[in-house]
Design a protein around this motif. Structure first.
Motif, short mmCIF file in Angstrom:
data_model
loop_
_atom_site.label_atom_id
_atom_site.label_comp_id
_atom_site.label_asym_id
_atom_site.label_seq_id
_atom_site.Cartn_x
_atom_site.Cartn_y
_atom_site.Cartn_z
N SER A 490 41.03 46.49 34.89
CA SER A 490 39.80 45.90 35.33
C SER A 490 40.17 45.93 36.92
N SER A 491 39.53 46.52 37.67
CA SER A 491 39.50 46.36 39.28
C SER A 491 38.29 45.59 39.84
N GLN A 492 38.83 44.78 40.70
CA GLN A 492 37.63 43.82 41.59
C GLN A 492 38.15 43.47 42.88
N HIS A 493 37.23 43.30 43.59
CA HIS A 493 37.26 42.51 44.98
C HIS A 493 37.67 41.08 44.85
N ASN A 494 37.09 40.55 43.71
CA ASN A 494 37.10 39.09 43.66
C ASN A 494 38.35 38.35 43.56
N ILE A 495 38.53 37.61 44.44
CA ILE A 495 39.95 36.49 44.32
C ILE A 495 40.18 35.79 43.13
N HIS A 496 38.98 35.32 42.31
CA HIS A 496 38.77 34.56 41.36
C HIS A 496 39.75 35.46 40.13
N PHE A 497 39.35 36.81 40.28
CA PHE A 497 39.88 37.49 39.13
C PHE A 497 41.45 37.36 39.49
N GLU A 498 42.07 37.68 40.51
CA GLU A 498 43.46 37.67 41.05
C GLU A 498 43.99 36.33 40.66
N LYS A 499 43.35 35.30 40.85
CA LYS A 499 43.93 34.00 40.39
C LYS A 499 43.94 33.79 39.07
N ALA A 500 42.97 34.30 38.33
CA ALA A 500 42.85 33.98 36.83
C ALA A 500 44.10 34.94 36.20
N SER A 501 44.21 36.05 36.67
CA SER A 501 45.48 36.78 36.22
C SER A 501 46.95 36.07 36.42
N VAL A 502 46.92 35.53 37.68
CA VAL A 502 48.31 34.94 38.07
C VAL A 502 48.54 33.58 37.10
N LEU A 503 47.43 32.91 36.99
CA LEU A 503 47.29 31.70 36.04
C LEU A 503 47.69 32.10 34.46
#
Length: 692
Positions: A490-503
């Protein structure tokens, strides 16, 4: 604190509406002074006598650090306010670790006498100008007092004409109030000490710094309302009146407490004669303003003719709101990396950033408070081999595509603001990019990867207010692959996607830590318990972030619930309380039934059962008299007291051991830590070279 004569007592009630006290004036208090005390030799002798020589060797590193901290605290005059805070916090943790040694039967043999002087008047002897005591409670109380005093000085020294400075000052005064609340409620009633540690005085200081923090919050609210054109609404007027009243109550309580005791009144006046009139004027001023603000809600015909005198502080938003916006990001998200449980073994055994370590054989290693991380890590509690069931049970980490965050973030700042504004926060952008690249390195240890992910998460919280970067010509694109199906991404500009992946990766990593622990040892068992709690916390926070972004299926809220349920029934500490009528397959059925991902759920659930049974039957012997366990129990108490408002996250950015520092309103990478990282990197490169 320098004396000031710019405030005079109001003479009548009618004068209150015309009185405008110096709203810029904030009170701070001096530190308590102490005579030097040698702690290492008598405490080491005490441990060897009460326990054994081998036990003394286990904890001598903590005793050495305790002695150094106290010596630096008393004798070093070159420490900045943030460094003094770090030294006091480190010393307080060490102090709580050795507290079990200070029992009634040891008071006559340890030969340790603590001497503390009254902070407000060292020559004042009516209530013991010098308080000497063998009780460690006096020492702890004096350190907590000095922590409150340091925070009060940090707050008073901040430039409160800027948004960032006011934010730092408000958090500092709140922290000071919290420390004096702990003193007032938990220590003052049980010690006989100098006047500044009495019940009356500690409550007074709690009320004073609560008032100053509330006053700054009020100013911030007035400024926000003015910026957002919300000041005219009835709700805002009502809330404003309530805030004015709250500030008045805090100042009034501090004023009444001092006047209730002639000795306290004299004590304060000898220190600074302007204190009492200052408190009196502030109380009356904010009380009258509360009445005025409340009357604004009435029809014009019924309003008093006098007008409000409080104006919002003028702030240069163009100059300061950028840095403040980023700092607020880390403060508003601090609950992400602060689990409710006190996971002390996870930090002490695993984290490279913890200054205390449990080494092989129960030996405690304590690094000096002023030595920057990383610190040595102990892997003795991790098993050298894993069973096949453990391998099946482990959750894989998500992989991502490389990303140059520095260029994206900096270009966006230059475009939206200016080159100079980008320069102000360039240190943060460099750190974000470095951590983004580092978290995927294959050569990282479990502890190194966990620390890197947590630091990256904190940086993401700081830059979150910048998103969505819709005005940027090249906004960052976060690309992550499904952890259980690497062909899906999945590719997104959404920073919540980045935070969810790190979590998710933090949770999966904690699960790997738990499964690699040697459960036949006390430390391994306790680390596994903390690691499972840690994984559960990360999955809970990950589900909250996933709600704000569409992503691969393993980041869904439903999947997070499944994984948390599996982890919950793996807790080794819960085995003894489970019902014998609930065999493992039935316990895991709940997790299976919750999932719509049947193949994934079935694999995870069935592979979990053998590990559950292994943890349930694993014998662990604990020894309540073990010196290491006693020290760690004290560390847990210290950490519990210091959490929350006592250590606000934005003030950590002033610390010498923070990876990003606030310097003159800018965010910069910590040069000291950067030098250490480069040295370690060079060392690793040299070690990896084949011999010539």
């Amino acid at each position: 604190m320098a004396k000031s004569n710019d405030v005079t007592m109001a003479t009548s009630k009618e004068d209150v509406g015309l009185l405008n006290p110096n709203l810029d004036k904030m009170l701070s208090i001096p530190l308590k002074k102490s005579d030097p005390v040698e702690l290492y030799q008598p405490l080491r002798k005490l441990v060897a006598t009460k326990f054994s020589e081998s036990d003394a060797e286990k904890v001598e590193s903590v005793l050495e650090t305790l002695n150094k901290c106290r010596s630096d605290m008393v004798e070093r005059g070159d420490l900045s306010l943030p460094m003094q805070r770090d030294c006091l916090i480190h010393y307080f943790k060490c102090l709580c670790m050795v507290e079990p040694l200070f029992t009634a039967d040891s008071d006559d043999s340890d030969g340790i006498m603590f001497f503390w002087y009254d902070a407000f008047d060292p020559d004042y002897i009516c209530v013991d100008g010098v308080s000497s005591h063998k009780s460690i409670q006096l020492e702890k109380a004096a350190v907590l007092y000095n922590l409150g005093a340091i925070y009060s000085q940090i707050g008073a020294s901040c430039d409160r004409t800027t948004a960032l400075g006011r934010h730092l000052a408000m958090d500092a005064f709140n922290a000071a109030a919290k420390f004096f609340s702990e003193l007032w409620k938990g220590f003052a009633k049980d010690i006989s000490a100098t006047f500044d540690l009495t019940l009356l005085f500690t409550e007074t200081l709690h009320q004073l710094f609560s008032a100053q923090a509330s006053e700054l919050k009020l100013q911030q609210q007035l400024d926000d309302d003015k910026s957002n054109n919300d000041a005219s609404s009835a709700f805002q007027k009502h809330r404003c009146a309530h805030l004015f009243k709250s500030v008045s109550k805090h100042y009034g309580r501090a004023y009444d407490l001092i006047l209730s005791d002639p000795a306290a009144t004299k004590h304060v006046c000898l220190f600074d004669e302007t204190w009492i009139p200052h408190l009196h004027q502030k109380q009356k001023f904010f009380r009258e303003e509360a009445r005025q603000r409340k009357s604004f809600i009435l029809p014009k015909a019924k309003r008093p003719k006098t007008s409000s005198l409080v104006q919002s502080c003028h702030l240069d938003h163009d100059a300061e709101s950028i840095t403040e916006k980023l700092v607020r990001g880390i403060c508003s998200n601090s609950d992400l990396w602060t689990p409710k449980q006190q996971l002390i073994y996870l930090d002490l055994l695993l984290s490279e950033n913890s200054p205390f370590k449990i080494m092989d054989g129960g030996k405690l290693l304590a690094n000096p408070w002023d030595m920057p991380p990383p610190y040595p890590t102990n892997f003795a509690v991790l098993s050298s081999s894993s069973s096949s069931s453990s391998r099946l049970m482990a959750f894989p980490l998500k992989k991502c595509e490389p990303l140059n965050l520095y260029e994206s973030l900096r270009n966006y700042f230059v475009l939206k603001y200016s080159e100079s504004e980008a320069n102000r926060v360039e240190g943060l952008f460099k750190m974000v990019d470095e951590l983004c690249s580092g978290m995927q390195r294959d050569d990282l240890s479990l502890s190194g990867r966990r620390d890197c992910l947590i630091l990256y998460l904190k940086c993401l919280c700081m830059i979150e207010p910048l998103f969505p970067m819709t005005n940027s010509p090249n906004p960052p694109i976060f690309v992550w692959y499904n952890a259980f199906n690497p062909q899906e991404d999945s590719s997104q500009h959404n920073i919540h996607f980045e935070k969810a992946s790190v979590l998710f990766n933090l949770a999966a990593l904690s699960k790997q830590v738990a499964l690699s622990c040697d459960l036949t040892t006390i430390q391994g068992h306790l680390l596994a318990k903390d690691a499972f709690n840690d994984a559960s916390h990360w999955f809970l926070k990950q589900s909250h972030e996933a709600e704000k972004a569409s992503a691969t299926i393993e980041l869904s809220v439903n999947c997070a619930k499944v994984l948390r349920q599996i982890i919950y029934w793996n807790f080794p500490h819960s085995c003894s309380v489970r019902s014998s009528s609930s065999p493992a397959p039935l316990l895991y059925q709940k997790a299976y039934d919750m999932s719509t991902l049947e193949p994934l759920a079935e694999n995870l659930v069935h592979s979990s059962i053998p590990q559950y049974l292994k943890m349930k039957t694993c014998p662990v012997v604990t020894d309540p008299g073990d010196i290491t366990q006693q020290f760690l129990s004290g560390y847990g108490k210290a950490k519990s007291l210091l959490v929350g408002e006592c250590q606000p996250p934005c003030l950590d950015l002033l610390s010498e051991i923070s990876p990003v520092n606030i310097k003159d309103g800018n965010l910069v990478a910590n040069a000291t830590l950067e030098a250490v990282r480069l040295a370690l990197k060079e060392m690793n490169l040299q070690e990896s070279k084949p011999p010539q």
